[in-house]
Design a protein around this motif. Sequence first.
Motif, PDB file in Angstrom:
ATOM      1  N   PHE A  99      76.532  51.634   5.871  1.00 36.42           N
ATOM      2  CA  PHE A  99      75.300  50.733   5.340  1.00 36.42           C
ATOM      3  C   PHE A  99      75.448  49.496   6.398  1.00 36.42           C
ATOM      4  O   PHE A  99      74.260  48.977   6.548  1.00 36.42           O
ATOM      5  CB  PHE A  99      75.539  50.334   4.112  1.00 36.42           C
ATOM      6  N   TYR A 100      76.386  48.799   6.671  1.00 33.15           N
ATOM      7  CA  TYR A 100      76.423  47.613   7.367  1.00 33.15           C
ATOM      8  C   TYR A 100      76.033  47.788   8.774  1.00 33.15           C
ATOM      9  O   TYR A 100      75.102  47.085   9.287  1.00 33.15           O
ATOM     10  CB  TYR A 100      77.816  47.145   7.535  1.00 33.15           C
ATOM     11  N   LEU A 101      76.584  48.960   9.517  1.00 31.03           N
ATOM     12  CA  LEU A 101      75.938  49.303  10.634  1.00 31.03           C
ATOM     13  C   LEU A 101      74.402  49.434  10.800  1.00 31.03           C
ATOM     14  O   LEU A 101      73.672  48.786  11.627  1.00 31.03           O
ATOM     15  CB  LEU A 101      76.840  50.391  11.235  1.00 31.03           C
ATOM     16  N   THR A 102      74.100  50.156   9.825  1.00 26.15           N
ATOM     17  CA  THR A 102      72.757  50.497   9.757  1.00 26.15           C
ATOM     18  C   THR A 102      71.562  49.388   9.452  1.00 26.15           C
ATOM     19  O   THR A 102      70.784  48.909  10.176  1.00 26.15           O
ATOM     20  CB  THR A 102      72.031  51.631   8.645  1.00 26.15           C
ATOM     21  N   VAL A 103      71.943  48.659   8.373  1.00 30.07           N
ATOM     22  CA  VAL A 103      71.035  47.674   7.838  1.00 30.07           C
ATOM     23  C   VAL A 103      71.291  46.322   8.909  1.00 30.07           C
ATOM     24  O   VAL A 103      70.222  45.739   9.074  1.00 30.07           O
ATOM     25  CB  VAL A 103      71.841  46.997   6.595  1.00 30.07           C
TER      26      VAL A 103
END
Length: 124
Positions: free
Chosen positions: A101-105
Amino acid sequence: MNLAWVFLGGGLGAMSRYGLAVLLPTGPLRQGHFPWSTFAANFLACVLLGLGVALLSRGQLGRPAQLFLLTGFCGGFSTFSTYAVEILELTHGGYWTLALFYLTVSLLSGVFSLWMVLYWLADY
């Protein structure tokens, strides 16, 4: 003189990055805490970079300001290496979903914010 502009901007960017980390402290990543300060720094740097590039494309940002703001400040303020370490720390703690999630967002919000600023200000 160019090096002085980069040096000054980079120093202020790094100090601002530290200040943001103090304002938005992150708990242990291996316990699943979201790294808000790094996320905010990278997001804000993308917005600021977009503003600078838009001004540059209009001829409204001189070379000293470009070196100070875009190369120095944004370079000292944003932090890709910390972002990468935080993703690894989250995965080490078993928080694969949060890491993804962190990587994508982070990636999408950075690119999108930069594009939006350029779209609004520079007809990108």
